[in-house]
Design a protein around this motif. Structure first.
Motif, PDB file in Angstrom:
ATOM      1  N   THR A 130      23.634  -3.993 -15.147  1.00 20.85           N
ATOM      2  CA  THR A 130      24.596  -3.025 -14.622  1.00 20.85           C
ATOM      3  C   THR A 130      25.201  -2.202 -15.754  1.00 20.85           C
ATOM      4  O   THR A 130      25.356  -0.981 -15.645  1.00 20.85           O
ATOM      5  N   ILE A 290      29.477   1.167  -9.715  1.00 21.33           N
ATOM      6  CA  ILE A 290      29.176  -0.046  -8.950  1.00 21.33           C
ATOM      7  C   ILE A 290      29.573   0.117  -7.497  1.00 21.33           C
ATOM      8  O   ILE A 290      28.821  -0.215  -6.578  1.00 21.33           O
ATOM      9  N   SER A 291      30.773   0.671  -7.244  1.00 24.03           N
ATOM     10  CA  SER A 291      31.212   0.856  -5.856  1.00 24.03           C
ATOM     11  C   SER A 291      30.392   1.927  -5.149  1.00 24.03           C
ATOM     12  O   SER A 291      30.138   1.833  -3.950  1.00 24.03           O
ATOM     13  N   SER A 293      27.246   2.780  -5.932  1.00 20.63           N
ATOM     14  CA  SER A 293      25.803   2.568  -6.023  1.00 20.63           C
ATOM     15  C   SER A 293      25.332   1.355  -5.245  1.00 20.63           C
ATOM     16  O   SER A 293      24.187   0.934  -5.422  1.00 20.63           O
ATOM     17  N   VAL A 294      26.188   0.774  -4.391  1.00 17.39           N
ATOM     18  CA  VAL A 294      25.760  -0.403  -3.635  1.00 17.39           C
ATOM     19  C   VAL A 294      24.601  -0.043  -2.713  1.00 17.39           C
ATOM     20  O   VAL A 294      23.565  -0.725  -2.684  1.00 17.39           O
ATOM     21  N   SER A 297      21.574   0.784  -4.764  1.00 14.28           N
ATOM     22  CA  SER A 297      20.976  -0.436  -5.309  1.00 14.28           C
ATOM     23  C   SER A 297      20.163  -1.171  -4.260  1.00 14.28           C
ATOM     24  O   SER A 297      19.102  -1.729  -4.561  1.00 14.28           O
ATOM     25  N   THR A 304      21.476  -5.250  -9.714  1.00 16.90           N
ATOM     26  CA  THR A 304      22.788  -5.000 -10.302  1.00 16.90           C
ATOM     27  C   THR A 304      23.849  -5.843  -9.603  1.00 16.90           C
ATOM     28  O   THR A 304      23.545  -6.624  -8.691  1.00 16.90           O
ATOM     29  N   GLY A 306      26.426  -4.746  -7.771  1.00 21.61           N
ATOM     30  CA  GLY A 306      26.906  -4.201  -6.510  1.00 21.61           C
ATOM     31  C   GLY A 306      26.462  -4.976  -5.280  1.00 21.61           C
ATOM     32  O   GLY A 306      27.297  -5.388  -4.457  1.00 21.61           O
ATOM     33  N   PRO A 307      25.149  -5.202  -5.090  1.00 21.96           N
ATOM     34  CA  PRO A 307      24.723  -5.972  -3.898  1.00 21.96           C
ATOM     35  C   PRO A 307      25.270  -7.389  -3.863  1.00 21.96           C
ATOM     36  O   PRO A 307      25.578  -7.903  -2.786  1.00 21.96           O
ATOM     37  N   LEU A 310      28.848  -7.198  -2.594  1.00 24.61           N
ATOM     38  CA  LEU A 310      28.851  -6.984  -1.154  1.00 24.61           C
ATOM     39  C   LEU A 310      28.482  -8.251  -0.407  1.00 24.61           C
ATOM     40  O   LEU A 310      29.139  -8.626   0.576  1.00 24.61           O
ATOM     41  N   GLN A 311      27.465  -8.945  -0.881  1.00 20.49           N
ATOM     42  CA  GLN A 311      27.019 -10.165  -0.215  1.00 20.49           C
ATOM     43  C   GLN A 311      28.069 -11.266  -0.302  1.00 20.49           C
ATOM     44  O   GLN A 311      28.295 -12.011   0.667  1.00 20.49           O
TER      45      GLN A 311
END
Length: 355
Positions: A130, A290-291, A293-294, A297, A304, A306-307, A310-311
């Motif tokens: 990242t 990061i926020s 590009s979730v 991505s 990276t 980001g996912p 989220l997960q």
């Protein structure tokens, strides 16, 4: 005459020494503020862990019971008692926070409920990738935005200026994920290659080597273009507007009247001052990428952070989510401190305003 010249030299040296003292004072203030900000971020990260019903031990034991339903009840009770004693979940909330901070500072970032491994192993390589992607995107954005913004300002109201403005609005209007889908389609149709991921199949699980680094560099091109398009378009407009404002200043008119070369007139001071807004955004680039590009991505299968963030929020793996937020906050504070130092170096007026 010698007396006057000596007094002038002494006065000039005093001004220079005062400038150094002012700069050191400015940096010390920023460093102290950074420490207070990090303390506040740690409190927010700890509060995120406490958000789901129950505590971390309850959630962890629930996950273990689902994975090993045949284990005896006595084993679960002994394990839960040991975990509560180790993490201090039976103590007051402020004592829990202090214990959590002590473990975090010592390098114990807890276990991931979903992955069943330490959190630092979950985000270790992903955080490095990242950072590499973020810095590459920043390099691409600045490399494109600064010269194009300068050229657009110098050639104001020309066909080139209108073309750059039009392309800038197009870049701001197209969502990143849509641009990713379009570039993936053309990569498949025209070049018969897959732009997804940051490594080829043979390098995904390989150790770091020159071959893996070169493979990463080749795969960084498309994600950098996709993530940097909107930022480049925005910074071009900012650079153009600030440089146009500086080019109308009296000192620029005076420099031109004295016959200085046009390139030196533009690059000596106006460009340095116009760079301030670009440098001031260094601290916010990483969390923004990061926020924002979730989805990108997920579309490009980028390994990276980001996912994972989220997960972890969807599965209520709050220790992992709080660790990611804490690391991002720490990097944001460090980036802001670096941008403050760069601003002081580039624009001395900032030192004088903070006397």
């Amino acid at each position: 005459m010698h007396r006057i010249r000596g007094a002038f030299v002494t006065y000039n040296g005093a001004i220079r020494d005062y400038g150094y003292i002012s700069m050191i004072s400015f940096l010390v203030q920023r460093f102290v503020l950074a420490l207070f900000t990090l303390a506040a971020l740690s409190a927010i990260a700890f509060a995120i862990i406490q958000m789901p019903p129950g505590d971390w031990v309850d959630q962890y034991m629930m996950q273990l019971r689902r994975r090993h339903p045949q284990a005896p009840e006595e084993t679960w009770q002994e394990m839960e008692k040991s975990l509560r004693l180790q993490h201090g979940t039976d103590k007051a909330i402020h004592l829990q926070y202090l214990l959590w901070m002590r473990r975090t500072i010592s390098g114990d970032f807890g276990m991931s409920l979903e992955h069943g491994i330490p959190n630092e192993q979950v985000i270790g390589d992903r955080m490095l990738l990242t950072l590499i992607l973020a810095m590459s995107t920043v390099l691409f954005t600045w490399t494109m935005a600064i010269p194009v913004g300068i050229y657009s300002a110098v050639r104001q109201r020309s066909m080139e200026d209108y073309t750059v403005t039009f392309l800038g609005f197009i870049g701001l209007a197209i969502p990143d994920f849509m641009l990713a889908l379009v570039m993936m389609y053309f990569a498949f149709v025209w070049f018969d290659v897959s732009p997804g991921g940051l490594f080829s199949r043979e390098f995904q699980q390989a150790s770091w080597s020159l071959g893996r680094i070169w493979d990463l560099i080749k795969h960084l091109i498309i994600p950098c273009i996709i993530l940097g398009t909107s930022g480049t378009a925005s910074l071009i407009r900012i650079m153009r507007a600030n440089l146009l404002d500086e080019l109308r200043r009296p000192y620029v008119v005076t420099a031109r009247a004295k016959g200085l070369p046009e390139l030196k007139v533009i690059l000596k001071y106006p460009v340095r001052v116009a760079l301030n807004p670009l440098i001031s955004t260094v601290g916010y680039i990483l969390p923004f990428l990061i926020s924002g590009s979730v989805i990108v991505s997920v579309v490009l299968s980028l390994p990276t952070v980001g996912p994972i963030l989220l997960q972890s929020t969807l599965t209520q793996d709050m220790q992992l989510a709080s660790l990611i937020i804490l690391v991002l906050g720490f990097m944001t504070v460090i980036g802001t401190l670096i941008s403050d130092i760069l601003l002081v170096i580039i624009d001395p007026r900032i030192r004088l305003e903070n006397r």
